[in-house]
Motif scaffolding. Structure first.
Motif, PDB file in Angstrom:
ATOM      1  N   GLN A  35      28.271  75.466  58.610  1.00  0.00           N
ATOM      2  CA  GLN A  35      29.396  75.945  57.812  1.00  0.00           C
ATOM      3  C   GLN A  35      29.183  77.388  57.366  1.00  0.00           C
ATOM      4  O   GLN A  35      30.127  78.177  57.280  1.00  0.00           O
ATOM      5  CB  GLN A  35      29.589  75.047  56.590  1.00  0.00           C
ATOM      6  N   ALA A  36      27.906  77.734  57.112  1.00  0.00           N
ATOM      7  CA  ALA A  36      27.593  79.102  56.697  1.00  0.00           C
ATOM      8  C   ALA A  36      27.852  80.087  57.831  1.00  0.00           C
ATOM      9  O   ALA A  36      28.329  81.200  57.605  1.00  0.00           O
ATOM     10  CB  ALA A  36      26.139  79.189  56.246  1.00  0.00           C
ATOM     11  N   VAL A  37      27.537  79.681  59.055  1.00  0.00           N
ATOM     12  CA  VAL A  37      27.810  80.520  60.231  1.00  0.00           C
ATOM     13  C   VAL A  37      29.318  80.785  60.320  1.00  0.00           C
ATOM     14  O   VAL A  37      29.759  81.925  60.530  1.00  0.00           O
ATOM     15  CB  VAL A  37      27.310  79.853  61.528  1.00  0.00           C
ATOM     16  N   LYS A  38      30.095  79.726  60.161  1.00  0.00           N
ATOM     17  CA  LYS A  38      31.551  79.853  60.227  1.00  0.00           C
ATOM     18  C   LYS A  38      32.059  80.777  59.127  1.00  0.00           C
ATOM     19  O   LYS A  38      32.925  81.635  59.356  1.00  0.00           O
ATOM     20  CB  LYS A  38      32.191  78.465  60.093  1.00  0.00           C
ATOM     21  N   LEU A  39      31.501  80.620  57.928  1.00  0.00           N
ATOM     22  CA  LEU A  39      31.924  81.440  56.795  1.00  0.00           C
ATOM     23  C   LEU A  39      31.607  82.916  57.028  1.00  0.00           C
ATOM     24  O   LEU A  39      32.419  83.796  56.728  1.00  0.00           O
ATOM     25  CB  LEU A  39      31.239  80.945  55.522  1.00  0.00           C
ATOM     26  N   LEU A  40      30.416  83.178  57.577  1.00  0.00           N
ATOM     27  CA  LEU A  40      30.037  84.566  57.855  1.00  0.00           C
ATOM     28  C   LEU A  40      30.925  85.188  58.923  1.00  0.00           C
ATOM     29  O   LEU A  40      31.244  86.378  58.862  1.00  0.00           O
ATOM     30  CB  LEU A  40      28.572  84.637  58.288  1.00  0.00           C
ATOM     31  N   LYS A  41      31.307  84.386  59.896  1.00  0.00           N
ATOM     32  CA  LYS A  41      32.216  84.886  60.933  1.00  0.00           C
ATOM     33  C   LYS A  41      33.565  85.240  60.331  1.00  0.00           C
ATOM     34  O   LYS A  41      34.192  86.221  60.703  1.00  0.00           O
ATOM     35  CB  LYS A  41      32.390  83.840  62.040  1.00  0.00           C
ATOM     36  N   GLU A  42      34.004  84.392  59.375  1.00  0.00           N
ATOM     37  CA  GLU A  42      35.311  84.606  58.756  1.00  0.00           C
ATOM     38  C   GLU A  42      35.286  85.757  57.746  1.00  0.00           C
ATOM     39  O   GLU A  42      36.251  86.501  57.627  1.00  0.00           O
ATOM     40  CB  GLU A  42      35.772  83.333  58.050  1.00  0.00           C
ATOM     41  N   LYS A  43      34.145  85.911  57.059  1.00  0.00           N
ATOM     42  CA  LYS A  43      34.067  86.922  55.999  1.00  0.00           C
ATOM     43  C   LYS A  43      33.108  88.057  56.353  1.00  0.00           C
ATOM     44  O   LYS A  43      33.527  89.171  56.621  1.00  0.00           O
ATOM     45  CB  LYS A  43      33.635  86.275  54.689  1.00  0.00           C
ATOM     46  N   GLY A  44      31.820  87.740  56.397  1.00  0.00           N
ATOM     47  CA  GLY A  44      30.820  88.779  56.640  1.00  0.00           C
ATOM     48  C   GLY A  44      30.978  89.481  57.965  1.00  0.00           C
ATOM     49  O   GLY A  44      31.034  90.707  58.034  1.00  0.00           O
ATOM     50  N   GLN A  45      31.048  88.713  59.061  1.00  0.00           N
ATOM     51  CA  GLN A  45      31.145  89.313  60.372  1.00  0.00           C
ATOM     52  C   GLN A  45      32.480  90.007  60.561  1.00  0.00           C
ATOM     53  O   GLN A  45      32.546  91.067  61.190  1.00  0.00           O
ATOM     54  CB  GLN A  45      30.951  88.261  61.467  1.00  0.00           C
ATOM     55  N   ALA A  46      33.532  89.438  60.006  1.00  0.00           N
ATOM     56  CA  ALA A  46      34.848  90.072  60.116  1.00  0.00           C
ATOM     57  C   ALA A  46      34.830  91.427  59.429  1.00  0.00           C
ATOM     58  O   ALA A  46      35.387  92.400  59.920  1.00  0.00           O
ATOM     59  CB  ALA A  46      35.918  89.185  59.479  1.00  0.00           C
ATOM     60  N   THR A  47      34.125  91.495  58.289  1.00  0.00           N
ATOM     61  CA  THR A  47      34.010  92.768  57.583  1.00  0.00           C
ATOM     62  C   THR A  47      33.250  93.774  58.410  1.00  0.00           C
ATOM     63  O   THR A  47      33.620  94.932  58.525  1.00  0.00           O
ATOM     64  CB  THR A  47      33.294  92.557  56.228  1.00  0.00           C
ATOM     65  N   LEU A  48      32.150  93.325  59.033  1.00  0.00           N
ATOM     66  CA  LEU A  48      31.345  94.215  59.856  1.00  0.00           C
ATOM     67  C   LEU A  48      32.129  94.672  61.070  1.00  0.00           C
ATOM     68  O   LEU A  48      32.092  95.839  61.456  1.00  0.00           O
ATOM     69  CB  LEU A  48      30.056  93.501  60.296  1.00  0.00           C
ATOM     70  N   ASP A  49      32.874  93.764  61.683  1.00  0.00           N
ATOM     71  CA  ASP A  49      33.675  94.136  62.844  1.00  0.00           C
ATOM     72  C   ASP A  49      34.724  95.175  62.454  1.00  0.00           C
ATOM     73  O   ASP A  49      35.029  96.083  63.214  1.00  0.00           O
ATOM     74  CB  ASP A  49      34.375  92.893  63.421  1.00  0.00           C
ATOM     75  N   LYS A  50      35.264  95.039  61.236  1.00  0.00           N
ATOM     76  CA  LYS A  50      36.251  96.005  60.770  1.00  0.00           C
ATOM     77  C   LYS A  50      35.605  97.375  60.599  1.00  0.00           C
ATOM     78  O   LYS A  50      36.171  98.401  60.972  1.00  0.00           O
ATOM     79  CB  LYS A  50      36.846  95.520  59.435  1.00  0.00           C
ATOM     80  N   LYS A  51      34.376  97.394  60.065  1.00  0.00           N
ATOM     81  CA  LYS A  51      33.654  98.656  59.929  1.00  0.00           C
ATOM     82  C   LYS A  51      33.422  99.283  61.291  1.00  0.00           C
ATOM     83  O   LYS A  51      33.536 100.486  61.469  1.00  0.00           O
ATOM     84  CB  LYS A  51      32.294  98.415  59.271  1.00  0.00           C
ATOM     85  N   ALA A  52      33.072  98.449  62.270  1.00  0.00           N
ATOM     86  CA  ALA A  52      32.724  98.951  63.593  1.00  0.00           C
ATOM     87  C   ALA A  52      33.886  99.656  64.272  1.00  0.00           C
ATOM     88  O   ALA A  52      33.685 100.473  65.166  1.00  0.00           O
ATOM     89  CB  ALA A  52      32.226  97.805  64.473  1.00  0.00           C
ATOM     90  N   GLY A  53      35.105  99.365  63.841  1.00  0.00           N
ATOM     91  CA  GLY A  53      36.256  99.991  64.451  1.00  0.00           C
ATOM     92  C   GLY A  53      36.611 101.334  63.831  1.00  0.00           C
ATOM     93  O   GLY A  53      37.472 102.043  64.333  1.00  0.00           O
ATOM     94  N   ARG A  54      35.947 101.680  62.724  1.00  0.00           N
ATOM     95  CA  ARG A  54      36.249 102.935  62.057  1.00  0.00           C
ATOM     96  C   ARG A  54      35.455 104.074  62.684  1.00  0.00           C
ATOM     97  O   ARG A  54      34.356 103.876  63.188  1.00  0.00           O
ATOM     98  CB  ARG A  54      35.946 102.813  60.552  1.00  0.00           C
ATOM     99  N   ILE A  55      36.014 105.273  62.618  1.00  0.00           N
ATOM    100  CA  ILE A  55      35.385 106.431  63.252  1.00  0.00           C
ATOM    101  C   ILE A  55      34.159 106.882  62.465  1.00  0.00           C
ATOM    102  O   ILE A  55      34.218 107.068  61.251  1.00  0.00           O
ATOM    103  CB  ILE A  55      36.391 107.598  63.371  1.00  0.00           C
TER     104      ILE A  55
END
Length: 222
Positions: A35-55
């Protein structure tokens, strides 16, 4: 419930997320790793992926010279000049330069790898696997088995020559990419390792055998 360090470590190895993100996710899911993996994908990883798209067009140059024998320069890009001048990013740049000195990567990531080099390594690994096969086995079967084996071996080779896939020399429990992710989370910005150059005195020339890379690694871990 109390979250053990070993549970946090397990989740970090699965997700590559930061330590505090992992601990928080485990606390919110009562220690359930799935469940923690799923939560990180939804929150933590999604946040990191959003950062990765910024210049990331600002940054800093990290460097390291070992005994005047090995020299490395590396360009680290950030989103703002402010974060580039923080101790966190400066230390990261120096750490990566030291890691490169010790580990001699050829590429930043698999995407940057030279296609001709990959093709050459694939052929070498296929020939090695064929030579390992039973001598009485038909040649076509030898090659078929060899091609199945080669993918795992090629992946191992890439993990040895691609910087982001290498085990970080100061903490072999995480990869350089995971260290990059942790640093990005720490400063709250997208961070990229853009390019690097590594120089070693006499490289490519016939000379007395000296393992400077091992010497750098031993000093980093001292």
């Amino acid at each position: 419930m109390a979250i053990s360090a070993s549970l946090v470590k397990e989740l970090r190895e699965i997700t590559g997320a930061g330590m505090m993100d992992c601990k928080k996710a485990l606390e919110e899911t009562n220690g359930n790793v799935d469940q923690a993996v799923k939560l990180l994908k939804e929150k933590g990883q999604a946040t990191l992926d959003k950062k990765a798209g910024r210049i990331a067009a600002e940054g800093v140059i990290g460097s390291y010279i070992h005994n005047n024998k090995i020299g490395v320069i590396v360009e680290i890009n950030t989103e703002t000049d402010f974060s580039a001048n923080t101790d966190t990013v400066k230390n990261f740049a120096r750490d990566i330069a030291m890691h490169i000195a010790a580990s001699s990567p050829l590429y930043i990531s698999e995407e940057d790898a030279d296609e001709a080099d990959i093709a050459e390594q694939r052929e070498i690994l296929i020939k090695q696997a064929i030579n390992e096969a039973n001598a009485n086995m038909p040649e076509d079967k030898k090659k078929m088995i060899a091609e199945k084996k080669v993918e795992g071996r090629l992946k191992k080779y890439m993990s040895e020559v691609c910087l982001l896939d290498q085990a970080y020399i100061k903490n072999p429990d995480q990869t350089v990419e995971q260290y990059l992710r942790d640093t990005a989370n720490s400063v709250g910005e997208n961070i990229k390792i853009r390019r690097f150059a590594r120089f070693e005195v006499g490289e490519g020339l016939e000379k007395k055998e000296e393992d400077f890379a091992a010497e750098v690694a031993s000093q980093m871990n001292a």
